[in-house]
Design a protein around this motif. Structure first.
Motif, PDB file in Angstrom:
ATOM      1  N   GLY A 151       0.782  -1.232   0.000  1.00 16.02           N
ATOM      2  CA  GLY A 151       0.000   0.000   0.000  1.00 16.02           C
ATOM      3  C   GLY A 151       0.810   1.276   0.000  1.00 16.02           C
ATOM      4  N   GLY A 152       2.103   1.175  -0.312  1.00 15.22           N
ATOM      5  CA  GLY A 152       2.937   2.366  -0.385  1.00 15.22           C
ATOM      6  C   GLY A 152       3.379   2.921   0.948  1.00 15.22           C
ATOM      7  N   ARG A 153       2.848   2.381   2.067  1.00 15.29           N
ATOM      8  CA  ARG A 153       3.166   2.942   3.385  1.00 15.29           C
ATOM      9  C   ARG A 153       3.567   1.898   4.417  1.00 15.29           C
ATOM     10  NH1 ARG A 153       1.817   8.223   3.957  1.00 15.29           N
ATOM     11  NH2 ARG A 153       0.524   9.113   2.291  1.00 15.29           N
ATOM     12  N   LEU A 154       3.511   0.646   4.067  1.00 16.56           N
ATOM     13  CA  LEU A 154       3.773  -0.437   5.016  1.00 16.56           C
ATOM     14  C   LEU A 154       4.793  -1.392   4.422  1.00 16.56           C
ATOM     15  CD1 LEU A 154       2.917  -1.921   7.673  1.00 16.56           C
ATOM     16  CD2 LEU A 154       1.164  -3.079   6.307  1.00 16.56           C
ATOM     17  N   VAL A 155       5.810  -1.746   5.230  1.00 16.29           N
ATOM     18  CA  VAL A 155       6.847  -2.683   4.792  1.00 16.29           C
ATOM     19  C   VAL A 155       7.104  -3.685   5.915  1.00 16.29           C
ATOM     20  CG1 VAL A 155       9.200  -2.979   3.940  1.00 16.29           C
ATOM     21  CG2 VAL A 155       7.935  -0.904   3.363  1.00 16.29           C
ATOM     22  N   ILE A 156       7.232  -4.953   5.558  1.00 21.37           N
ATOM     23  CA  ILE A 156       7.651  -5.993   6.505  1.00 21.37           C
ATOM     24  C   ILE A 156       9.129  -6.270   6.263  1.00 21.37           C
ATOM     25  CG2 ILE A 156       7.373  -8.414   7.166  1.00 21.37           C
ATOM     26  CD1 ILE A 156       4.412  -8.157   6.386  1.00 21.37           C
ATOM     27  N   ALA A 157       9.917  -6.256   7.313  1.00 16.07           N
ATOM     28  CA  ALA A 157      11.368  -6.430   7.171  1.00 16.07           C
ATOM     29  C   ALA A 157      11.927  -7.215   8.344  1.00 16.07           C
ATOM     30  CB  ALA A 157      12.062  -5.071   7.075  1.00 16.07           C
ATOM     31  N   GLY A 158      13.044  -7.877   8.093  1.00 11.01           N
ATOM     32  CA  GLY A 158      13.727  -8.636   9.141  1.00 11.01           C
ATOM     33  C   GLY A 158      14.572  -9.715   8.512  1.00 11.01           C
ATOM     34  N   GLU A 159      15.102 -10.607   9.339  1.00 12.18           N
ATOM     35  CA  GLU A 159      15.965 -11.658   8.773  1.00 12.18           C
ATOM     36  C   GLU A 159      15.222 -12.508   7.755  1.00 12.18           C
ATOM     37  OE1 GLU A 159      15.454 -14.986   9.381  1.00 12.18           O
ATOM     38  OE2 GLU A 159      13.988 -14.879  11.002  1.00 12.18           O
ATOM     39  N   ALA A 160      13.901 -12.617   7.890  1.00 12.27           N
ATOM     40  CA  ALA A 160      13.124 -13.426   6.960  1.00 12.27           C
ATOM     41  C   ALA A 160      13.100 -12.849   5.557  1.00 12.27           C
ATOM     42  CB  ALA A 160      11.696 -13.583   7.475  1.00 12.27           C
ATOM     43  N   THR A 161      13.350 -11.545   5.417  1.00 12.31           N
ATOM     44  CA  THR A 161      13.308 -10.903   4.095  1.00 12.31           C
ATOM     45  C   THR A 161      14.702 -10.594   3.569  1.00 12.31           C
ATOM     46  OG1 THR A 161      13.173  -8.641   4.993  1.00 12.31           O
ATOM     47  CG2 THR A 161      11.106  -9.838   4.723  1.00 12.31           C
ATOM     48  N   ALA A 162      15.721 -11.222   4.147  1.00  6.81           N
ATOM     49  CA  ALA A 162      17.110 -10.858   3.835  1.00  6.81           C
ATOM     50  C   ALA A 162      17.743 -11.703   2.735  1.00  6.81           C
ATOM     51  CB  ALA A 162      17.964 -10.929   5.106  1.00  6.81           C
ATOM     52  N   GLY A 163      16.988 -12.531   2.025  1.00  6.92           N
ATOM     53  CA  GLY A 163      17.558 -13.316   0.941  1.00  6.92           C
ATOM     54  C   GLY A 163      18.679 -14.217   1.422  1.00  6.92           C
ATOM     55  N   GLY A 164      19.858 -14.097   0.805  1.00  7.85           N
ATOM     56  CA  GLY A 164      20.994 -14.923   1.197  1.00  7.85           C
ATOM     57  C   GLY A 164      21.502 -14.643   2.590  1.00  7.85           C
ATOM     58  N   GLY A 165      21.112 -13.530   3.173  1.00  7.55           N
ATOM     59  CA  GLY A 165      21.513 -13.188   4.543  1.00  7.55           C
ATOM     60  C   GLY A 165      20.503 -13.591   5.588  1.00  7.55           C
ATOM     61  N   ALA A 166      19.481 -14.364   5.189  1.00  9.30           N
ATOM     62  CA  ALA A 166      18.430 -14.769   6.117  1.00  9.30           C
ATOM     63  C   ALA A 166      19.000 -15.535   7.304  1.00  9.30           C
ATOM     64  CB  ALA A 166      17.395 -15.622   5.391  1.00  9.30           C
ATOM     65  N   MET A 167      18.261 -15.502   8.407  1.00  9.70           N
ATOM     66  CA  MET A 167      18.582 -16.242   9.625  1.00  9.70           C
ATOM     67  C   MET A 167      19.748 -15.633  10.393  1.00  9.70           C
ATOM     68  SD  MET A 167      18.248 -20.157   8.228  1.00  9.70           S
ATOM     69  CE  MET A 167      17.254 -20.512   6.779  1.00  9.70           C
ATOM     70  N   THR A 168      20.142 -14.397  10.074  1.00  9.96           N
ATOM     71  CA  THR A 168      21.283 -13.775  10.744  1.00  9.96           C
ATOM     72  C   THR A 168      20.956 -12.351  11.161  1.00  9.96           C
ATOM     73  OG1 THR A 168      22.282 -12.815   8.747  1.00  9.96           O
ATOM     74  CG2 THR A 168      22.856 -15.112   9.264  1.00  9.96           C
ATOM     75  N   VAL A 169      21.688 -11.865  12.154  1.00 10.76           N
ATOM     76  CA  VAL A 169      21.551 -10.476  12.590  1.00 10.76           C
ATOM     77  C   VAL A 169      21.998  -9.538  11.482  1.00 10.76           C
ATOM     78  CG1 VAL A 169      22.264  -8.786  14.331  1.00 10.76           C
ATOM     79  CG2 VAL A 169      21.895 -11.168  14.989  1.00 10.76           C
ATOM     80  N   GLY A 170      23.067  -9.922  10.780  1.00 11.02           N
ATOM     81  CA  GLY A 170      23.535  -9.099   9.674  1.00 11.02           C
ATOM     82  C   GLY A 170      22.495  -8.968   8.586  1.00 11.02           C
ATOM     83  N   GLY A 171      21.827 -10.069   8.253  1.00 13.90           N
ATOM     84  CA  GLY A 171      20.774 -10.024   7.255  1.00 13.90           C
ATOM     85  C   GLY A 171      19.617  -9.149   7.697  1.00 13.90           C
ATOM     86  N   ALA A 172      19.216  -9.267   8.965  1.00 11.96           N
ATOM     87  CA  ALA A 172      18.144  -8.422   9.493  1.00 11.96           C
ATOM     88  C   ALA A 172      18.505  -6.949   9.367  1.00 11.96           C
ATOM     89  CB  ALA A 172      17.868  -8.785  10.946  1.00 11.96           C
ATOM     90  N   THR A 173      19.760  -6.626   9.623  1.00  8.97           N
ATOM     91  CA  THR A 173      20.212  -5.244   9.533  1.00  8.97           C
ATOM     92  C   THR A 173      20.117  -4.725   8.107  1.00  8.97           C
ATOM     93  OG1 THR A 173      21.678  -5.558  11.425  1.00  8.97           O
ATOM     94  CG2 THR A 173      22.190  -3.721   9.957  1.00  8.97           C
ATOM     95  N   LEU A 174      20.568  -5.519   7.152  1.00  9.25           N
ATOM     96  CA  LEU A 174      20.475  -5.115   5.752  1.00  9.25           C
ATOM     97  C   LEU A 174      19.017  -4.962   5.322  1.00  9.25           C
ATOM     98  CD1 LEU A 174      23.279  -7.362   4.224  1.00  9.25           C
ATOM     99  CD2 LEU A 174      23.412  -4.920   4.773  1.00  9.25           C
ATOM    100  N   ALA A 175      18.150  -5.851   5.796  1.00 11.07           N
ATOM    101  CA  ALA A 175      16.728  -5.761   5.459  1.00 11.07           C
ATOM    102  C   ALA A 175      16.094  -4.520   6.062  1.00 11.07           C
ATOM    103  CB  ALA A 175      16.006  -7.022   5.934  1.00 11.07           C
TER     104      ALA A 175
END
Length: 425
Positions: free
Chosen positions: A388-412
């Motif tokens: 909707g242009g105003r809402l984003v879900i982010a975290g390690e789950a959306t980090a692609g190859g960086g998933a499951m990590t704190v670093g990936g969560a940060t990039l997301a």
């Protein structure tokens, strides 16, 4: 909960906040920092009474240990290497100098069995290097299926201590694309590093978010203290919390987002730690003891790391789920019995306290980190798409190859901030 619908009759576009971020874990902290650097004024609402989320350095036993994330994975490109440097916090390579021993049902495993086990363990990487996944995705269990009913579970059991999940529930394509590289640790605690990095941000603790309305000219976020209307919202809570329906979205999330959530679930990598005083049972500090008699009940123990009076056990998958659901006292009794068999009956008397951060039953986590179901390897990218242009879900789950990590969560978190930073303030 009714307060979340009090805004339905409002027509004003006036806002109480600029951008609201739900969750003060690594993704939420990174998003807030990026937005502030872009001249925005983010507010972070955190359900817990602390920041850091699943990056948590636990001091409850006296000797501190990382009850959640421990490693700066793929350190060559992980943003936390630079963050630690800027905060003048030491990083180090993991030391395995205390030795490694393998047990079967509490007794030392025979050398021949250890060698067979080690060779079988390597089959996952070999199969991933040769298997053709172009036609379709498959589970790790299917990928290893032709090893036979005896070897396949052994080959897959290492995933219980890395992914925290049974091999039948892990997408081979998603696993194949996960980034790799050198690992570093934070001697003073990864969780404490994440907490320190959040200094200066507007973070409001003990504010579990109950509902988010996103279909108007603004987004309205309802938490324990009331409502905030904002230009945009970044939701960084774990997939397990979203799937449990802990936050009500009005209108409901789009079908593509719901489908993405359907294709993801939470693993159950779990730690249980003991304060152990007195006898060291002839072990060199830092020794690693692996109980591997039954592949589905594998557990590894770090014995007195860095010379501390602490023993830390790790397990994952359904075994970890059952321990978590049993509760602290039953888990303590079970694991102490196992260690007493491995190192001697006097271990029972040496245990003084227990810490059991059971992420699987934690209502603000609902698991350790996200896992892609077989056949749903595109779920991470789909979940990251703005809504909707105003809402984003982010975290390690959306980090692609960086998933499951704190670093990936940060990039997301940084990517989500970029997506909303262009909104009119």
């Amino acid at each position: 909960m009714a307060a979340a619908f009090a805004i339905s009759g409002r027509s004003s576009a006036a806002t109480d906040a600029d951008i609201v971020i739900v969750g003060a874990g690594a993704a939420g902290i990174a998003a807030a920092q990026a937005l502030r650097a872009a001249g925005r004024k983010p507010i972070v609402l955190e359900a817990r009474g602390r920041v850091g989320g699943r990056a948590f350095t636990d001091n409850s036993l006296g000797p501190a240990y990382d009850a959640g994330a421990m490693f700066i994975h793929w350190a060559e490109r992980n943003p936390w290497v630079q963050i630690a440097r800027e905060l003048r916090i030491e990083t180090a390579e993991e030391s395995w100098g205390g030795g490694f021993r393998v047990f079967a049902n509490g007794r030392p495993m025979a050398d021949a069995d250890r060698r067979r086990r080690r060779d079988t363990f390597n089959q996952i990487d070999r199969r991933l290097e040769t298997v053709d996944l172009a036609a379709r995705d498959m589970s790790i269990a299917e990928l290893l299926g032709d090893l036979g009913p005896d070897s396949a579970p052994v080959a897959a059991s290492g995933l219980l201590l890395s992914i925290g999940e049974e091999s039948s529930r892990i997408s081979a394509r998603d696993y194949q694309r996960l980034w790799s590289g050198d690992d570093l640790v934070i001697p003073s605690g990864y969780g404490d590093l994440v907490t320190r990095s959040a200094a200066g941000l507007d973070i409001r603790l003990n504010e579990p978010v109950e509902a988010i309305r996103w279909d108007g000219p603004s987004v309205t976020v309802a938490s324990r203290s009331g409502e905030l209307r904002a230009n945009g919202c970044i939701v960084t809570v774990p997939v397990g919390v979203l799937k449990a329906g802990a936050i009500r979205f009005t209108p409901e999330l789009p079908a593509a987002t719901r489908d993405a959530l359907t294709g993801l679930h939470m693993g159950a990598l779990t730690k249980i730690a003991f304060r152990v005083e007195g006898d060291r049972f002839g072990l060199t500090p830092g020794a690693s003891l692996l109980e591997a008699g039954a592949p589905e009940r594998m557990m590894n123990f770090d014995m007195f790391p860095d010379g501390k009076d602490i023993v830390i056990g790790y397990c994952g998958g359904d075994y970890a789920r059952k321990l978590s659901e049993a509760g602290t006292q039953e888990a303590r009794a079970h694991v102490v019995d196992l260690l007493a068999t491995m190192v001697g009956a006097d271990f029972r008397k040496a245990v003084k306290a227990v810490s059991f951060p059971a992420w699987w039953t934690d209502p603000f986590s609902r698991g350790s980190y996200s896992v892609c179901d077989p056949g749903h390897e595109n779920a991470r990218e789909a979940l990251a798409q703005p809504i909707g242009g105003r809402l984003v879900i982010a975290g390690e789950a959306t980090a692609g190859g960086g998933a499951m990590t704190v670093g990936g969560a940060t990039l997301a978190g940084r990517a989500a901030a970029t997506a909303l930073a262009r909104l009119k303030a």
